[in-house]
Design a protein around this motif. Structure first.
Motif, PDB file in Angstrom:
ATOM      1  N   GLU A 185      -8.043  11.648 -38.345  1.00 19.16           N
ATOM      2  CA  GLU A 185      -7.465  12.463 -36.969  1.00 19.16           C
ATOM      3  C   GLU A 185      -6.304  13.117 -37.281  1.00 19.16           C
ATOM      4  N   ASP A 186      -6.324  14.282 -37.177  1.00 23.20           N
ATOM      5  CA  ASP A 186      -5.407  15.445 -37.771  1.00 23.20           C
ATOM      6  C   ASP A 186      -4.659  14.890 -38.964  1.00 23.20           C
ATOM      7  N   GLY A 187      -5.633  14.967 -39.979  1.00 24.44           N
ATOM      8  CA  GLY A 187      -5.329  14.711 -41.417  1.00 24.44           C
ATOM      9  C   GLY A 187      -4.706  13.338 -41.791  1.00 24.44           C
ATOM     10  N   VAL A 188      -5.029  12.191 -40.964  1.00 19.06           N
ATOM     11  CA  VAL A 188      -4.214  11.077 -40.989  1.00 19.06           C
ATOM     12  C   VAL A 188      -5.659  10.220 -40.882  1.00 19.06           C
ATOM     13  N   CYS A 189      -5.471   9.088 -41.893  1.00 19.21           N
ATOM     14  CA  CYS A 189      -6.561   7.897 -41.847  1.00 19.21           C
ATOM     15  C   CYS A 189      -6.157   6.919 -40.780  1.00 19.21           C
ATOM     16  N   VAL A 190      -6.565   6.625 -39.617  1.00 16.68           N
ATOM     17  CA  VAL A 190      -5.961   6.022 -38.717  1.00 16.68           C
ATOM     18  C   VAL A 190      -6.909   4.653 -38.472  1.00 16.68           C
ATOM     19  N   ILE A 191      -7.939   4.727 -39.033  1.00  9.16           N
ATOM     20  CA  ILE A 191      -8.992   3.416 -38.901  1.00  9.16           C
ATOM     21  C   ILE A 191      -9.802   3.658 -40.342  1.00  9.16           C
ATOM     22  N   ARG A 192      -9.664   2.293 -40.955  1.00  4.96           N
ATOM     23  CA  ARG A 192     -10.348   1.994 -42.313  1.00  4.96           C
ATOM     24  C   ARG A 192     -10.981   0.835 -42.413  1.00  4.96           C
ATOM     25  N   TYR A 193     -12.356   0.724 -42.699  1.00  5.39           N
ATOM     26  CA  TYR A 193     -12.782  -0.544 -43.072  1.00  5.39           C
ATOM     27  C   TYR A 193     -13.064  -0.434 -44.697  1.00  5.39           C
ATOM     28  N   ASP A 194     -12.649  -1.392 -45.189  1.00  2.00           N
ATOM     29  CA  ASP A 194     -13.158  -1.531 -46.715  1.00  2.00           C
ATOM     30  C   ASP A 194     -13.196  -2.830 -47.417  1.00  2.00           C
ATOM     31  N   ASN A 195     -13.405  -2.701 -48.566  1.00  4.85           N
ATOM     32  CA  ASN A 195     -13.312  -4.267 -49.279  1.00  4.85           C
ATOM     33  C   ASN A 195     -13.129  -3.970 -50.749  1.00  4.85           C
ATOM     34  N   GLU A 196     -12.006  -3.900 -51.015  1.00  7.28           N
ATOM     35  CA  GLU A 196     -11.370  -3.787 -52.455  1.00  7.28           C
ATOM     36  C   GLU A 196     -11.391  -5.070 -53.213  1.00  7.28           C
ATOM     37  N   GLU A 213      -3.098  -4.192 -40.773  1.00  6.66           N
ATOM     38  CA  GLU A 213      -4.126  -4.450 -41.891  1.00  6.66           C
ATOM     39  C   GLU A 213      -4.627  -5.758 -41.250  1.00  6.66           C
ATOM     40  N   LEU A 214      -5.656  -5.909 -40.880  1.00  9.84           N
ATOM     41  CA  LEU A 214      -6.277  -7.124 -40.530  1.00  9.84           C
ATOM     42  C   LEU A 214      -7.818  -7.785 -41.193  1.00  9.84           C
ATOM     43  N   ALA A 215      -7.781  -8.918 -41.122  1.00  7.62           N
ATOM     44  CA  ALA A 215      -9.039  -9.451 -41.957  1.00  7.62           C
ATOM     45  C   ALA A 215     -10.168  -8.986 -41.112  1.00  7.62           C
ATOM     46  N   TYR A 216     -11.545  -8.970 -41.829  1.00  9.30           N
ATOM     47  CA  TYR A 216     -12.590  -8.341 -41.103  1.00  9.30           C
ATOM     48  C   TYR A 216     -13.698  -9.406 -41.674  1.00  9.30           C
ATOM     49  N   THR A 217     -14.545  -9.968 -40.945  1.00 11.15           N
ATOM     50  CA  THR A 217     -15.596 -10.581 -41.324  1.00 11.15           C
ATOM     51  C   THR A 217     -16.912  -9.865 -41.456  1.00 11.15           C
ATOM     52  N   PHE A 218     -17.628  -9.527 -42.408  1.00  7.40           N
ATOM     53  CA  PHE A 218     -18.453  -8.638 -42.842  1.00  7.40           C
ATOM     54  C   PHE A 218     -19.785  -9.520 -42.460  1.00  7.40           C
ATOM     55  N   ARG A 219     -20.639  -8.945 -41.550  1.00  5.96           N
ATOM     56  CA  ARG A 219     -21.805  -9.550 -40.963  1.00  5.96           C
ATOM     57  C   ARG A 219     -23.090  -8.591 -41.185  1.00  5.96           C
ATOM     58  N   GLY A 220     -23.204  -7.732 -42.127  1.00  4.38           N
ATOM     59  CA  GLY A 220     -23.919  -6.888 -42.223  1.00  4.38           C
ATOM     60  C   GLY A 220     -23.510  -5.215 -42.011  1.00  4.38           C
ATOM     61  N   LEU A 221     -24.595  -4.406 -42.551  1.00  2.52           N
ATOM     62  CA  LEU A 221     -24.244  -3.180 -42.265  1.00  2.52           C
ATOM     63  C   LEU A 221     -24.328  -2.667 -40.866  1.00  2.52           C
ATOM     64  N   GLN A 277     -23.702  -4.351 -38.336  1.00  3.16           N
ATOM     65  CA  GLN A 277     -22.779  -4.835 -37.522  1.00  3.16           C
ATOM     66  C   GLN A 277     -21.287  -4.115 -37.767  1.00  3.16           C
ATOM     67  N   LEU A 278     -21.356  -3.671 -39.159  1.00  7.71           N
ATOM     68  CA  LEU A 278     -20.071  -3.049 -39.743  1.00  7.71           C
ATOM     69  C   LEU A 278     -20.024  -1.718 -38.836  1.00  7.71           C
ATOM     70  N   PHE A 279     -20.991  -0.838 -38.787  1.00 13.50           N
ATOM     71  CA  PHE A 279     -20.876   0.267 -38.123  1.00 13.50           C
ATOM     72  C   PHE A 279     -20.732   0.173 -36.609  1.00 13.50           C
ATOM     73  N   LEU A 280     -21.331  -1.035 -35.976  1.00 10.84           N
ATOM     74  CA  LEU A 280     -21.080  -0.932 -34.650  1.00 10.84           C
ATOM     75  C   LEU A 280     -19.328  -1.442 -34.371  1.00 10.84           C
ATOM     76  N   ASP A 281     -18.956  -2.334 -35.229  1.00 11.09           N
ATOM     77  CA  ASP A 281     -17.490  -2.670 -35.019  1.00 11.09           C
ATOM     78  C   ASP A 281     -16.647  -1.508 -35.306  1.00 11.09           C
ATOM     79  N   PHE A 282     -16.821  -0.775 -36.258  1.00  7.70           N
ATOM     80  CA  PHE A 282     -16.184   0.445 -36.702  1.00  7.70           C
ATOM     81  C   PHE A 282     -16.256   1.445 -35.257  1.00  7.70           C
ATOM     82  N   ASP A 283     -17.395   1.695 -34.975  1.00 12.36           N
ATOM     83  CA  ASP A 283     -17.549   2.628 -33.798  1.00 12.36           C
ATOM     84  C   ASP A 283     -16.684   1.925 -32.724  1.00 12.36           C
ATOM     85  N   LEU A 284     -16.971   0.788 -32.199  1.00 11.72           N
ATOM     86  CA  LEU A 284     -15.917   0.376 -31.212  1.00 11.72           C
ATOM     87  C   LEU A 284     -14.532   0.623 -31.424  1.00 11.72           C
TER      88      LEU A 284
END
Length: 99
Positions: free
Chosen positions: A49-60, A73-81, A83-90
């Motif tokens: 948003e406005d050139g700034v990454c304000v939400i990012r999900y990743d797994n480096e 920065e928060l832990a995230y429990t991956f439960r499939g793609l 659910q990943l999309f649903l959680d990100f959209d929320l």
């Protein structure tokens, strides 16, 4: 058994959300889980948003699955793609409602 499979691009997309915002998705299927993750995907999905990454999900490698929301920065429990999309959209919807 060691796999000879190489990483395979599953999705690379960018969607405009508004005049000054977009989402970006990059997902790879990998032959072995990354260190810290228990699944066969390497992913980075972001809301900018406005050139700034304000939400990012990743797994480096080494950090495992996690998300960034604003300055947090928060832990995230991956439960499939799906659910990943649903959680990100929320999270994106919640962020857009607060501003």
């Amino acid at each position: 058994m060691i796999s000879n499979m190489k990483a395979r691009l599953v999705l690379r997309a960018r969607d405009e959300v508004g005049d000054d915002a977009f989402t970006e998705y990059v997902i790879w299927q990998v032959p072995e889980p990354l260190r810290g993750s228990g699944h066969l995907f390497k992913y980075r999905i972001a809301y900018i948003e406005d050139g700034v990454c304000v939400i990012r999900y990743d797994n480096e490698a080494g950090k495992g699955d996690h998300k960034h929301v604003g300055d947090l920065e928060l832990a995230y429990t991956f439960r499939g793609l799906r659910q990943l999309f649903l959680d990100f959209d929320l999270d994106v919807e919640a962020w857009r409602r607060r501003t």
